[in-house]
Design a protein around this motif. Structure first.
Motif, PDB file in Angstrom:
ATOM      1  N   PRO A  15       0.640  -1.296   0.003  1.00 23.61           N
ATOM      2  CA  PRO A  15      -0.241   0.494   0.303  1.00 23.61           C
ATOM      3  C   PRO A  15       0.533   1.452  -0.007  1.00 23.61           C
ATOM      4  O   PRO A  15       0.261   2.344   0.014  1.00 23.61           O
ATOM      5  CB  PRO A  15      -1.128   0.200   1.468  1.00 23.61           C
ATOM      6  N   VAL A  16       2.515   1.082   0.192  1.00 21.30           N
ATOM      7  CA  VAL A  16       2.926   2.093   0.521  1.00 21.30           C
ATOM      8  C   VAL A  16       3.907   2.139  -0.694  1.00 21.30           C
ATOM      9  O   VAL A  16       4.946   3.525  -0.690  1.00 21.30           O
ATOM     10  CB  VAL A  16       3.476   2.625   1.722  1.00 21.30           C
ATOM     11  N   CYS A  17       4.516   1.519  -1.311  1.00 19.22           N
ATOM     12  CA  CYS A  17       5.080   1.138  -2.657  1.00 19.22           C
ATOM     13  C   CYS A  17       4.719   2.354  -3.765  1.00 19.22           C
ATOM     14  O   CYS A  17       4.073   2.395  -3.752  1.00 19.22           O
ATOM     15  CB  CYS A  17       4.977  -0.469  -3.076  1.00 19.22           C
ATOM     16  N   ALA A  18       5.831   2.613  -4.072  1.00 13.46           N
ATOM     17  CA  ALA A  18       6.140   3.754  -5.054  1.00 13.46           C
ATOM     18  C   ALA A  18       5.231   3.425  -6.564  1.00 13.46           C
ATOM     19  O   ALA A  18       5.233   3.734  -7.541  1.00 13.46           O
ATOM     20  CB  ALA A  18       6.949   4.085  -5.354  1.00 13.46           C
ATOM     21  N   TYR A  19       5.385   1.858  -6.640  1.00  9.79           N
ATOM     22  CA  TYR A  19       4.407   1.331  -7.682  1.00  9.79           C
ATOM     23  C   TYR A  19       3.305   0.852  -7.323  1.00  9.79           C
ATOM     24  O   TYR A  19       3.105  -0.092  -8.353  1.00  9.79           O
ATOM     25  CB  TYR A  19       5.608  -0.083  -8.590  1.00  9.79           C
ATOM     26  N   ARG A  20       2.731   0.906  -6.245  1.00  7.89           N
ATOM     27  CA  ARG A  20       1.326   0.486  -5.643  1.00  7.89           C
ATOM     28  C   ARG A  20       0.167   0.383  -7.486  1.00  7.89           C
ATOM     29  O   ARG A  20      -0.203  -0.727  -7.519  1.00  7.89           O
ATOM     30  CB  ARG A  20       0.683   1.175  -5.054  1.00  7.89           C
ATOM     31  N   ILE A  21       0.062   2.034  -8.340  1.00 11.08           N
ATOM     32  CA  ILE A  21      -0.755   2.123  -8.951  1.00 11.08           C
ATOM     33  C   ILE A  21       0.357   1.110 -10.362  1.00 11.08           C
ATOM     34  O   ILE A  21      -0.273   0.391 -10.859  1.00 11.08           O
ATOM     35  CB  ILE A  21      -0.794   3.536  -9.200  1.00 11.08           C
ATOM     36  N   THR A  22       1.450   1.791 -10.626  1.00 10.32           N
ATOM     37  CA  THR A  22       1.637   1.936 -11.745  1.00 10.32           C
ATOM     38  C   THR A  22       3.281   0.675 -12.400  1.00 10.32           C
ATOM     39  O   THR A  22       3.772  -0.133 -12.989  1.00 10.32           O
ATOM     40  CB  THR A  22       2.586   2.994 -12.211  1.00 10.32           C
ATOM     41  N   GLY A  23       3.095  -0.616 -10.707  1.00  9.81           N
ATOM     42  CA  GLY A  23       3.382  -1.598 -11.083  1.00  9.81           C
ATOM     43  C   GLY A  23       3.393  -2.388 -11.726  1.00  9.81           C
ATOM     44  O   GLY A  23       2.102  -2.704 -12.464  1.00  9.81           O
ATOM     45  N   ARG A 105      -1.954 -10.006  -9.535  1.00  9.34           N
ATOM     46  CA  ARG A 105      -0.499  -9.273 -10.417  1.00  9.34           C
ATOM     47  C   ARG A 105       0.552 -10.353  -9.545  1.00  9.34           C
ATOM     48  O   ARG A 105       1.240 -10.706 -10.922  1.00  9.34           O
ATOM     49  CB  ARG A 105       0.562  -8.626  -9.417  1.00  9.34           C
ATOM     50  N   LEU A 106       0.360 -10.893  -8.913  1.00 10.39           N
ATOM     51  CA  LEU A 106       0.872 -12.216  -8.160  1.00 10.39           C
ATOM     52  C   LEU A 106       0.761 -13.431  -8.965  1.00 10.39           C
ATOM     53  O   LEU A 106       2.001 -14.259  -9.373  1.00 10.39           O
ATOM     54  CB  LEU A 106       1.135 -12.603  -6.989  1.00 10.39           C
ATOM     55  N   LEU A 107       0.151 -13.999  -9.176  1.00  8.54           N
ATOM     56  CA  LEU A 107      -0.543 -14.431  -9.944  1.00  8.54           C
ATOM     57  C   LEU A 107      -0.313 -14.696 -11.385  1.00  8.54           C
ATOM     58  O   LEU A 107      -0.030 -15.585 -11.992  1.00  8.54           O
ATOM     59  CB  LEU A 107      -2.492 -14.964 -10.175  1.00  8.54           C
ATOM     60  N   VAL A 108      -0.287 -13.514 -12.296  1.00  9.14           N
ATOM     61  CA  VAL A 108      -0.138 -13.141 -13.449  1.00  9.14           C
ATOM     62  C   VAL A 108       1.312 -13.126 -13.835  1.00  9.14           C
ATOM     63  O   VAL A 108       2.149 -13.834 -14.037  1.00  9.14           O
ATOM     64  CB  VAL A 108      -0.358 -12.230 -13.960  1.00  9.14           C
ATOM     65  N   GLY A 109       1.977 -12.242 -12.685  1.00  6.12           N
ATOM     66  CA  GLY A 109       3.579 -12.682 -12.458  1.00  6.12           C
ATOM     67  C   GLY A 109       3.904 -14.330 -12.377  1.00  6.12           C
ATOM     68  O   GLY A 109       5.304 -15.136 -13.326  1.00  6.12           O
ATOM     69  N   TRP A 110       3.483 -15.205 -11.556  1.00  2.88           N
ATOM     70  CA  TRP A 110       3.742 -16.839 -11.937  1.00  2.88           C
ATOM     71  C   TRP A 110       3.345 -16.963 -12.943  1.00  2.88           C
ATOM     72  O   TRP A 110       4.515 -17.661 -13.362  1.00  2.88           O
ATOM     73  CB  TRP A 110       2.381 -17.748 -10.942  1.00  2.88           C
ATOM     74  N   MET A 111       2.070 -16.366 -14.211  1.00  2.00           N
ATOM     75  CA  MET A 111       1.983 -17.789 -15.405  1.00  2.00           C
ATOM     76  C   MET A 111       3.292 -17.202 -16.396  1.00  2.00           C
ATOM     77  O   MET A 111       3.254 -17.722 -16.705  1.00  2.00           O
ATOM     78  CB  MET A 111       0.689 -16.775 -15.966  1.00  2.00           C
ATOM     79  N   GLU A 112       3.803 -15.826 -16.076  1.00  2.00           N
ATOM     80  CA  GLU A 112       4.282 -14.916 -17.132  1.00  2.00           C
ATOM     81  C   GLU A 112       6.145 -16.130 -16.688  1.00  2.00           C
ATOM     82  O   GLU A 112       7.031 -16.472 -17.395  1.00  2.00           O
ATOM     83  CB  GLU A 112       5.036 -13.324 -16.591  1.00  2.00           C
TER      84      GLU A 112
END
Length: 247
Positions: A15-23, A105-112
């Motif tokens: 929630p406080v990550c700089a890439y929360r929206i753009t990651g 994102r974690l699911l799609v990252g795993w698929m990638e």
């Protein structure tokens, strides 16, 4: 990718990550993998449960005759522990919807990162929750997020609101029940599901069935059997978290 930019905050500080929206899915997946507990090695090739070298998996679903098997394998993003367990609960029981985006994102990252395991998959579908579930239909929220995060449309996910597998009737929950009760609840859950697409679409299909948590596998087993009875050739599983289990 982040050269000259702030480092990712790390899971669960999303929630406080700089890439929360753009990651991207890959960025968040790679970041989370630094702190999440990985699936144990060696592990069962069917259910991902940790096994001692030279020992067989003690999970009964892995020893079923081929005619009685539902899923052919279940992979997990990580183990069900610590921060991952806590944030799944935040989404599932407190309705903190922002975590659906992260889990998508974690699911799609795993698929990638596992293109070989994704080869031949015709549909990626969520193991559905009841349409009236409160405070949130968490699986549907995660699947909608996964579609959005798959920006290149590399995977056969359904657009938000058009889930191929739905559950319109509520059934008994299996949490904190005996193993026999869990199996009965799993069978009732599977019986309440409907494939919303053309039934011809599922004939001969390979389906990746997504869920949040995998314990004994009874529910995924029954849902997979239902899908195979409808015409699917192969059902594989992908879960966010694998619960250590030795029953």
């Amino acid at each position: 990718m982040t050269a000259g930019l702030p480092d990712p905050a790390g899971f669960p500080d999303c929630p406080v990550c700089a890439y929360r929206i753009t990651g991207t899915a890959r960025l968040c997946s790679d970041c989370a993998s630094q702190t999440l507990q990985p699936v144990a090695e060696p592990h069962c090739p069917v259910c991902s449960q940790a096994v001692a070298p030279g020992r067989q998996c003690g999970n009964r679903v892995c020893a079923l005759p081929q005619a009685e098997q539902g899923f052919s394998r279940v992979d997990a993003v990580a183990m069900y522990s610590g921060a991952l367990r806590d944030k799944i609960h935040k989404l599932k029981y407190d309705g903190k919807a922002g975590w659906a985006m992260i889990f998508g994102r974690l699911l799609v990252g795993w698929m990638e990162r596992h293109s070989e395991e994704m080869r031949g998959v015709d549909y990626v579908v969520g193991n559905p929750t009841h349409t009236g579930r409160q405070p949130i239909q968490h699986i549907e929220a995660i699947m909608d997020a996964a579609y959005t995060e798959d920006v290149t449309r590399a995977f056969p996910l359904s657009p938000p609101g058009s889930h191929r597998l739905v559950k319109q009737a509520e059934t008994a929950r299996s949490a904190n029940r005996t193993l026999d009760d869990k199996r009965a609840a799993a069978a009732a859950h599977a019986a309440a599901l409907t494939w919303t697409g053309d039934t011809g679409d599922i004939k001969g299909a390979t389906i990746l069935l997504v869920d949040d948590v995998f314990t004994s596998g009874s529910q995924l087993q029954h849902v997979a059997l239902r899908l195979r009875a409808t015409g699917a050739t192969d059902v594989r599983g992908l879960v966010l978290a694998r619960v250590p289990w030795s029953g």
